[in-house]
Design a protein around this motif. Structure first.
Motif: not given
Length: 911
Positions: A806-814, A837-847, A897-902
């Protein structure tokens, strides 16, 4: 009436009494009932420190410097506190080596070096000559003054009459004969003079009684007590200044410090003090008694110095030398008996010093200066003649020569200085022995080369800064006072009394500073840079670790020699009869019937060497024994001991290096921990700020809408329902925030409840997607799932895993863009586990932010302007939940390029 014959008769009667005491003590010693085996006798014999310099000169110095005379007696009092640590060790070493003198002691420490023994002897003789001349001056002056009674007439200056008419010359001759009779009647292997010690102890009582008598007379008979004397002095500014410590008259702090140090060295290293404190000591336990009796004696003999000095200055406005106040004050009042007692007291103080000092010096001259040269001559080295008479003749000649040199020093330089100034020159000379002796007792690394360099440098500086100026002031030097004022070759920096520009100090302080810098600097520097020979190392170990010795040192001779040759050798120096007696005693101790049964083994060689050392010194004894025995200096045991010590040093060095590395590592860890604590402290501040902000926002909304509802009871029903809905929503948000904080606290403290069981992750994913689907629809974000028909089960808490998803999905939609956002949930088996894996097409996160977002209360972006909603606890809680079940949670992302939380959870079937 004090006629001349009365004074002379009293003097001879007193000397005769001393002879009687000495004779009685020697007879008791021969009978095996020593009178000096008594701590009181030992303590009183140490009072030979109080010479004519103390008896007459202290009053003279007090008359000019006031309380500035005190450091000369404060130093010994302070030093004697350390005697149990220092002198007891010296006594133990001296007995073990049968040391005969101060020079012998120093030579033995540095590998039995004859060169060091000779150097110490030269320094001692040159340095002590002024002191002996002082005694001659005191006896001669007091005799001539007393001879003029009832008139008080200062005697003519030295050199104004011929030698044959000079009283001091006959005093020197008489003292020479007296000393020869006292100290060189026979050779003693232990160089112990019991008769002399007994006489010296008696003299200490006599001079103390005489000084106290004149002190009481001046203070309470001539004046009405100390209050009267010091009251009168206070009325005269010139006398009042004498009472102020550290004032102009008493000298500055530097002068007090260096005079104290100087006298601390003197009580240890004056040859006569070493003789009575170390060589003549019978039982080292006597040191304990001396540690309080000697300071008490010093206090008593100085008690009336100031009253006599001030009383003399008040009584004699001018024309009377202050050094003579002790004698001239009772003469001025016509007290003949007291004046004669004072004369006897001064005679006692002077003769005691001269006897002990010249015996000590003559032993040093004989054993460490003359004998090493004589024994190098083939005539004396190989012939079997009796040399005991030669030894006695050398010592007697040395006594006469030393006293005659002392007399001529008095004749030529004695009038240039007061008594105290002469004494301080001698104190400064013997102080040069301090570093090499103290260092040799406690520092194994000190070398013979270092000792030679230090002693030579210190002595040369002393000669340049003290002795040459004394000669210049006496007119002995052709260039005279110009040498003092302008320096040699007019080089200002080389002026003897202001060397290298050091000005503003008295002459003694100036000389001590430079001589100690040169002495200690070279002694330490050369020792550290140089290496010890095997013999030096063995002696250094024996000196420093003397308390570990069992009574006899380790055998140092491995060669053999016949018992008869050793007995013959010993007989050459102590007489055949005495040698036969010593060898017979040695044979009896070992249960043998006669000397013929003795074997010339290493123990017998060592025994012969010790006996010889007591007669001719350790260095000469070693050289002579070497003529009849082949030396194998180091046995395998001693070599192993040296190697073992070296190994211990190396091991210790390695341990130090290891500890240094550990310390550096610990320091680095502490620095890192400190930085971590700082970071945690900053995070705590951020947490408080964030939580406060997050709590305040819903609370503010709840309060605002509640007030509207309260203040407007007639509000429209639909509007009221909308406001109530907002209140409920903000309350839920507030509750959720508090729950997260409490949840994290429980997980970190280990108090969280876990309902663990086997479960299918596909069900968890479906439940989570269904639960968040309204959220996705409201924002126009699409969501897709990709799951195989069958995946392995995992062991975990269903509710907790649902919380993670739920936390990963709510972050993705946010973070997905509204309308075009896209989220994909993929589930698959991965090696020994199951991966989500929870993949989104959001702004992405810098390294640089990817690791930070899993920390508590950390969110990406400017916390002031772009702070996203939430507490920053969600991902931290998720990682701990996954970690609790042995899994791993991470993110892969790139800006734009979005983010993938795994996360991956292990399967029990795999394990």
């Amino acid at each position: 009436m004090l006629e001349g014959w009365v004074i002379v008769s009293a003097s001879f009667a007193y000397i005769g009494l001393l002879f009687a005491i000495a004779y009685y003590a020697d007879q008791r010693a021969d009978a095996g009932r020593s009178v000096i085996a008594n701590p009181w006798i030992y303590s009183l014999s140490l009072a030979v420190y109080a010479t004519a310099w103390t008896f007459y000169g202290s009053v003279g110095r007090a008359a000019s410097d006031g309380v500035g005379f005190l450091p000369i007696y404060i130093g010994p009092t302070l030093m004697i506190v350390l005697w149990w640590l220092v002198v007891r060790k010296m006594i133990r070493i001296a007995k073990l080596n049968r040391t005969t003198s101060l020079a012998d002691f120093v030579a033995a420490r540095y590998g039995r070096s004859a060169l060091i023994g000779g150097l110490v002897t030269v320094i001692a003789v040159i340095g002590i000559l002024p002191y002996i001349s002082l005694q001659l001056k005191a006896i001669s002056t007091s005799f001539q003054i007393l001879l003029e009674y009832p008139q008080i007439v200062m005697p003519q200056k030295a050199g104004t009459v011929s030698v044959m008419q000079d009283t001091a010359f006959y005093v020197a001759l008489f003292l020479a004969m007296f000393t020869i009779a006292f100290g060189t009647r026979q050779l003693d292997a232990a160089e112990r003079h019991e008769g002399m010690v007994a006489a010296i102890a008696f003299e200490s009582i006599v001079k103390l009684v005489a000084f106290l008598a004149v002190g009481v007379y001046v203070t309470f008979v001539m004046y009405e007590g100390p209050g009267d004397i010091f009251g009168r002095a206070a009325e005269r500014p010139d006398l009042a200044a004498l009472m102020a410590p550290f004032g102009e008259a008493a000298g500055g702090y530097a002068s007090w410090v260096w005079l104290t140090v100087l006298s601390m060295m003197a009580i240890m290293f004056l040859p006569r003090q070493f003789q009575v404190a170390v060589i003549e000591n019978v039982d080292e336990q006597h040191v304990k008694r001396a540690m309080w009796v000697f300071p008490l004696y010093m206090l008593a003999i100085n008690l009336f110095v100031l009253p006599i000095a001030v009383g003399g200055l008040l009584h004699f406005p001018s024309g009377v030398d202050a050094d003579t106040f002790v004698l001239t004050l009772p003469m001025a009042r016509g007290n003949e008996a007291l004046a004669l007692l004072v004369f006897i007291g001064g005679l006692s103080a002077a003769t005691g010093m001269v006897i002990v000092e010249t015996i000590a010096l003559s032993t040093m001259v004989c054993n460490d200066l003359v004998m090493p040269v004589v024994l190098r001559l083939r005539k004396f080295r190989v012939t079997a003649g009796d040399l005991s008479s030669l030894l006695l003749d050398i010592r007697r000649t040395a006594i006469v020569a030393i006293l005659m040199m002392g007399y001529f020093y008095y004749l030529l330089a004695g009038e240039a200085y007061a008594l105290v100034s002469i004494g301080l020159i001698s104190f400064s000379a013997v102080a040069q022995f301090g570093p090499v002796i103290i260092g040799g007792l406690f520092w194994k690394g000190a070398t013979r080369a270092g000792a030679l360099a230090g002693l030579t440098a210190g002595f040369l500086v002393w000669t340049y800064t003290l002795l040459l100026p004394a000669f210049a002031k006496s007119g002995w030097l052709g260039f005279g006072l110009e040498f003092l004022d302008q320096g040699p070759f007019r080089i200002d920096l080389l002026r003897p009394t202001q060397l290298f520009g050091l000005a503003g100090l008295d002459q003694i302080t100036h000389a001590m500073i430079w001589s100690f810098i040169a002495n200690i600097g070279l002694y330490v520097g050369v020792s550290v840079l140089g290496r010890q020979s095997a013999a030096e190392h063995a002696q250094a170990t024996m000196f420093v670790d003397v308390y570990k010795q069992t009574g006899e040192r380790g055998v140092q001779w491995r060669g053999t020699a016949s018992a008869s040759s050793l007995q013959t050798l010993l007989g050459r120096f102590q007489g055949p009869a005495r040698a036969a007696e010593l060898f017979s005693a040695y044979a009896r101790e070992r249960g043998l019937k006669s000397v013929d049964e003795l074997e010339g083994d290493s123990e017998l060689v060592r025994h012969a060497e010790l006996q010889l050392a007591g007669t001719i010194g350790t260095a000469s004894a070693r050289a002579m024994v070497a003529t009849v025995a082949q030396e194998d200096p180091l046995g395998i045991d001693e070599v192993m001991t040296i190697l073992d010590e070296a190994s211990q040093v190396i091991a210790y060095s390695h341990r130090l290096e290891d500890q240094q590395r550990e310390l550096e590592a610990a320091t680095s860890e502490l620095k890192a921990a400190n930085e971590r604590l700082k970071e945690l402290d900053r995070m705590k501040d951020d947490f408080i700020s964030t939580v406060t902000h997050e709590l305040r926002t819903p609370l503010t909304s709840i309060r605002a809408f509640s007030e509207i509802l309260h203040d407007n009871p007639d509000l429209d029903g639909a509007e009221r329902q909308r406001f109530l809905g907002l209140v409920i929503k903000e309350s839920e948000r507030l509750t959720r925030l508090i729950n997260q904080v409490l949840d994290l606290a429980k997980i970190e403290s280990g108090h969280a409840l876990w309902n663990t069981g086997e479960l299918d992750l596909r069900e968890v994913v479906v439940d989570a997607v269904n639960a968040t689907s309204p959220l996705f629809r409201s924002k126009g974000v699409s969501i897709e799932t990709a799951m195989p028909a069958l995946v392995p089960s995992v062991v975990a808490d269903r509710d907790r895993l649902t919380q993670v998803l739920l936390n990963l999905l709510s972050n993705a939609v946010k973070f997905c863009p509204a309308g075009t956002g896209r989220v994909e949930v993929r589930l698959e088996a991965d090696g020994g586990g199951v991966r989500v894996d929870v993949r989104d097409n959001g702004p992405g996160i810098s390294p640089e932010h990817q690791a930070m977002i899993f920390e508590k209360f950390r969110q990406v972006g400017d916390t002031l302007t772009q702070k996203p909603s939430g507490t920053g606890l969600g991902l931290s809680i998720c990682r701990r939940i996954i970690g609790h079940f042995g899994g791993r949670l991470w993110v892969e992302s790139a800006p734009g390029r979005g983010s993938v939380f795994s996360f991956v959870l292990p399967c029990p079937s795999a394990s």
